[in-house]
Design an enzyme around this catalytic site. Structure first.
Site, mmCIF file in Angstrom:
data_model
loop_
_atom_site.group_PDB
_atom_site.id
_atom_site.type_symbol
_atom_site.label_atom_id
_atom_site.label_comp_id
_atom_site.label_asym_id
_atom_site.label_seq_id
_atom_site.Cartn_x
_atom_site.Cartn_y
_atom_site.Cartn_z
ATOM 1 N N SER A 133 25.305 -17.362 30.506
ATOM 2 C CA SER A 133 24.053 -16.721 30.706
ATOM 3 C C SER A 133 23.487 -16.989 31.789
ATOM 4 O O SER A 133 23.725 -18.072 32.568
ATOM 5 C CB SER A 133 23.469 -17.357 29.426
ATOM 6 O OG SER A 133 22.067 -17.410 29.266
ATOM 7 N N TYR A 158 20.586 -24.838 23.464
ATOM 8 C CA TYR A 158 21.415 -23.460 23.619
ATOM 9 C C TYR A 158 21.786 -23.222 24.791
ATOM 10 O O TYR A 158 23.018 -22.944 25.264
ATOM 11 C CB TYR A 158 20.537 -21.924 23.372
ATOM 12 C CG TYR A 158 21.199 -20.848 23.736
ATOM 13 C CD1 TYR A 158 22.633 -20.350 23.080
ATOM 14 C CD2 TYR A 158 21.037 -20.476 24.691
ATOM 15 C CE1 TYR A 158 22.943 -19.368 23.515
ATOM 16 C CE2 TYR A 158 21.591 -19.125 25.427
ATOM 17 C CZ TYR A 158 22.499 -18.741 24.740
ATOM 18 O OH TYR A 158 23.339 -17.507 25.124
ATOM 19 N N LYS A 162 25.821 -23.388 27.106
ATOM 20 C CA LYS A 162 26.501 -22.596 28.056
ATOM 21 C C LYS A 162 27.323 -23.498 29.020
ATOM 22 O O LYS A 162 28.003 -23.176 29.731
ATOM 23 C CB LYS A 162 25.631 -21.554 28.419
ATOM 24 C CG LYS A 162 25.226 -20.576 27.335
ATOM 25 C CD LYS A 162 26.590 -19.652 26.719
ATOM 26 C CE LYS A 162 26.250 -18.872 25.438
ATOM 27 N NZ LYS A 162 27.365 -18.374 24.837
HETATM 28 P P1 NAD Z 1 24.976 -11.736 18.434
HETATM 29 O O1 NAD Z 1 24.423 -12.881 17.629
HETATM 30 O O2 NAD Z 1 24.897 -10.392 18.298
HETATM 31 O O3 NAD Z 1 26.718 -11.890 18.352
HETATM 32 C C1 NAD Z 1 27.502 -13.170 18.194
HETATM 33 C C2 NAD Z 1 28.278 -12.853 17.062
HETATM 34 O O4 NAD Z 1 29.005 -14.129 16.971
HETATM 35 C C3 NAD Z 1 27.599 -12.812 15.690
HETATM 36 O O5 NAD Z 1 28.327 -11.320 14.994
HETATM 37 C C4 NAD Z 1 27.992 -13.840 14.968
HETATM 38 O O6 NAD Z 1 28.033 -13.389 13.546
HETATM 39 C C5 NAD Z 1 29.275 -14.383 15.440
HETATM 40 N N1 NAD Z 1 29.383 -15.911 15.456
HETATM 41 C C6 NAD Z 1 28.450 -16.952 15.494
HETATM 42 N N2 NAD Z 1 29.104 -17.936 15.196
HETATM 43 C C7 NAD Z 1 30.502 -17.620 14.899
HETATM 44 C C8 NAD Z 1 31.417 -18.433 14.391
HETATM 45 N N3 NAD Z 1 31.355 -19.857 14.149
HETATM 46 N N4 NAD Z 1 32.555 -18.020 13.872
HETATM 47 C C9 NAD Z 1 32.701 -16.722 14.025
HETATM 48 N N5 NAD Z 1 31.871 -15.876 14.303
HETATM 49 C C10 NAD Z 1 30.640 -16.343 14.746
HETATM 50 O O7 NAD Z 1 24.925 -12.282 20.003
HETATM 51 P P2 NAD Z 1 25.177 -11.313 21.140
HETATM 52 O O8 NAD Z 1 23.899 -10.995 21.835
HETATM 53 O O9 NAD Z 1 25.974 -10.373 21.009
HETATM 54 O O10 NAD Z 1 25.615 -12.536 22.154
HETATM 55 C C11 NAD Z 1 27.303 -12.755 22.498
HETATM 56 C C12 NAD Z 1 27.141 -13.712 23.390
HETATM 57 O O11 NAD Z 1 26.616 -13.490 24.614
HETATM 58 C C13 NAD Z 1 26.680 -15.203 22.735
HETATM 59 O O12 NAD Z 1 27.641 -16.008 23.233
HETATM 60 C C14 NAD Z 1 25.401 -15.189 23.536
HETATM 61 O O13 NAD Z 1 24.869 -16.655 23.633
HETATM 62 C C15 NAD Z 1 25.676 -14.795 24.781
HETATM 63 N N6 NAD Z 1 24.693 -14.225 25.698
HETATM 64 C C16 NAD Z 1 23.652 -13.345 24.932
HETATM 65 C C17 NAD Z 1 22.576 -13.036 25.633
HETATM 66 C C18 NAD Z 1 21.724 -12.031 24.829
HETATM 67 O O14 NAD Z 1 20.571 -12.107 25.508
HETATM 68 N N7 NAD Z 1 22.009 -11.380 24.113
HETATM 69 C C19 NAD Z 1 22.428 -13.497 27.021
HETATM 70 C C20 NAD Z 1 23.260 -14.207 27.593
HETATM 71 C C21 NAD Z 1 24.412 -14.679 26.990
HETATM 72 C C1 WQD Z 2 11.835 -11.613 28.570
HETATM 73 C C2 WQD Z 2 10.386 -11.776 28.990
HETATM 74 C C3 WQD Z 2 9.058 -13.469 28.189
HETATM 75 C C4 WQD Z 2 8.935 -11.667 24.089
HETATM 76 C C5 WQD Z 2 16.471 -15.038 26.671
HETATM 77 C C6 WQD Z 2 17.337 -16.290 26.679
HETATM 78 C C7 WQD Z 2 18.384 -16.210 27.740
HETATM 79 C C8 WQD Z 2 19.277 -15.195 27.512
HETATM 80 C C9 WQD Z 2 18.252 -13.794 27.319
HETATM 81 C C10 WQD Z 2 20.999 -15.748 25.835
HETATM 82 C C11 WQD Z 2 10.009 -13.179 29.233
HETATM 83 C C12 WQD Z 2 8.432 -12.081 27.598
HETATM 84 C C13 WQD Z 2 9.144 -11.999 25.379
HETATM 85 C C14 WQD Z 2 7.506 -11.309 23.885
HETATM 86 C C15 WQD Z 2 6.861 -11.596 26.077
HETATM 87 N N1 WQD Z 2 19.795 -15.151 26.215
HETATM 88 N N2 WQD Z 2 8.255 -11.827 26.353
HETATM 89 N N3 WQD Z 2 6.782 -11.444 24.717
HETATM 90 O O1 WQD Z 2 13.473 -15.305 27.584
HETATM 91 O O2 WQD Z 2 14.354 -14.016 29.702
HETATM 92 O O3 WQD Z 2 15.860 -14.675 27.843
HETATM 93 O O4 WQD Z 2 17.335 -13.986 26.444
HETATM 94 O O5 WQD Z 2 21.621 -16.399 26.785
HETATM 95 O O6 WQD Z 2 19.129 -17.524 27.496
HETATM 96 O O7 WQD Z 2 16.248 -17.682 27.017
HETATM 97 O O8 WQD Z 2 14.405 -13.147 27.334
HETATM 98 O O9 WQD Z 2 13.499 -11.062 26.126
HETATM 99 O O10 WQD Z 2 12.974 -13.407 25.166
HETATM 100 O O11 WQD Z 2 11.980 -12.627 27.458
HETATM 101 O O12 WQD Z 2 6.038 -11.444 26.754
HETATM 102 O O13 WQD Z 2 7.391 -11.328 22.537
HETATM 103 O O14 WQD Z 2 9.535 -11.195 28.004
HETATM 104 O O15 WQD Z 2 7.988 -14.558 28.272
HETATM 105 O O16 WQD Z 2 9.107 -13.423 30.423
HETATM 106 P P1 WQD Z 2 14.369 -14.384 28.346
HETATM 107 P P2 WQD Z 2 13.264 -12.516 26.357
#
Ligand code: NAD
Ligand code: WQD
Length: 348
Positions: A133, A158, A162
């Protein structure tokens, strides 16, 4: 990108494959000819996603319901069938919840990775793509931020999972010969153009785009913009939003690189568009594409928010031969179409 010129079909274990990014990646993998095995405990996703993946691709995936923190269950996955590589998405991802329940996050996100590595490598696993991330950069000193930028003290447990996971993978690559690609996602948004899969969590989302689409459809009365007094052009925070389909395609590119000889054992790539957009730009663009006026108020800054972050994507462009193609409008159109599809099917 097809594997048709190969004798063997690679079999890829997609952990967390019924989740948001995992399901879109499963689609791209199947479309490119890979065999896909999904393992997920459905902690934050639903089993219907498997059918949706089949419907989109016309191809079947195997699905194993398994908690990856359970060593017996993980052993079974690797004992069952040959696995040529793992894409490890499974993790908990709610930043705020991780502050309140740190042990839940350390246990789930780290133990699942350790199990995959220890038991997978025992069974011959030597390639893994990991979901990292942009949160590892904190507030970057330079923009756009590149992969060599120093990692900042994580704002949340969290974010720390990572950073620690990337380190575990780097150490394992150095000592035991595992080949690793960690992908640092910026802000994934949008949904598959079919509107058959999208962001579909069990818990109420707190990210900006689902909050906006839920407000527009009437699931929420209004929402709050977290701060309009930042040192940016319009006072709101800047992020690099990337279409989830572009992100999914980058995983196929990462696998292709892992299956090609001669690259470093452990590599890290940013996945973003390279463009920063403010919260108000997202709101205005959504209002334009949907024709809806969004009810929102200006609130206080959200603790832990960085002011500005967007990616330098040149390394991924060059080495993965991957480019983000979708515009912000396309991201928001697909997110809105998905929210409307959920409403039509009466899914909350
Ligand atoms: P998501 O929650 O939609 O998908 C994650 C999946 O993992 C879910 O289906 C959940 O049921 C499964 N899971 C969690 N723990 C588990 C376990 N112990 N055993 C088996 N399954 C398990 O999330 P996503 O948005 O698809 O994110 C996927 C990956 O990307 C995650 O590692 C997340 O941290 C990373 N990531 C997401 C974002 C984002 O904004 N969505 C940003 C950066 C990184
Ligand atoms: C985006 C912008 C908020 C909601 C998060 C995790 C990051 C990654 C991606 C997993 C920010 C603003 C949001 C609302 C708002 N995930 N906002 N009102 O915070 O950039 O990143 O998701 O790895 O680790 O921290 O994403 O979509 O929450 O926010 O004003 O109700 O929108 O302040 O500026 P963020 P976000």
């Amino acid at each position: 990108m097809s594997l048709s010129n190969r004798n063997k079909k690679y079999r890829i274990l997609v952990t967390g494959g019924t989740g948001y990014i995992g399901s879109h990646t499963a689609v791209e993998l199947l479309n490119c000819g890979y065999d896909v095995v999904i393992a997920d405990n459905l902690a934050n996703s639903r089993p219907e996603v498997i059918n949706a993946i089949h419907k989109i691709t016309g191809k079947k995936t195997s699905f194993i319901k398994a908690d990856l923190c359970n060593t017996g269950a993980v052993k079974k996955i690797f004992d069952g069938k040959r696995i040529d590589a793992v894409i490890h998405f499974a993790a908990f991802k709610a930043v705020g919840e991780s502050v309140e329940q740190p042990l839940k996050y350390y246990r789930n996100n780290l133990l699942s990775l350790l199990n995959i590595l220890e038991l997978g490598m025992k069974a011959g696993l030597d390639k893994i793509v990991f979901s990292s991330s942009c949160s590892v950069y904190g507030e970057p000193d330079q923009l756009p931020v590149n992969e060599s930028a120093p990692l900042k003290k994580p704002e949340s447990p969290y974010g720390n999972t990572k950073q620690v996971s990337e380190q575990i993978l780097a150490d394992t690559a150095a000592a035991l010969g595992l080949r690793v690609i960690s992908l640092r996602y910026f802000n994934p948004v949008g949904a598959h153009p079919s509107a058959l899969i999208g962001e579909y969590p069990l818990a109420s989302p707190s990210n900006l785009v689902p909050v906006i689409t839920q407000t527009a459809i009437g699931k929420r009365k209004s929402f709050t913009v977290f701060g309009n007094d930042y040192d940016t052009s319009d006072g709101s925070c800047i992020r690099d939003y990337i279409h989830v389909v572009d992100l999914a395609k980058a995983h196929v590119a990462a696998l292709r690189r892992l299956f090609s000889p001669g690259n470093s054992r452990c590599e890290v790539f940013n996945l973003g568009t390279g463009k920063g957009h403010s919260v108000f730009e997202i709101i205005n663009t959504f209002e334009k594409i949907s024709g809806k006026k969004l009810p929102y108020k200006i609130g206080k800054r959200r603790p832990g928010d960085v002011v500005k972050v967007y990616a330098d994507t040149r390394l991924a462009n060059k080495k993965l031969k991957w480019y983000a193609r979708h515009t912000l409008e396309e991201m928001l159109v697909s997110a809105w179409k998905w929210e409307q599809a959920l409403a039509k099917n009466k899914i909350s």
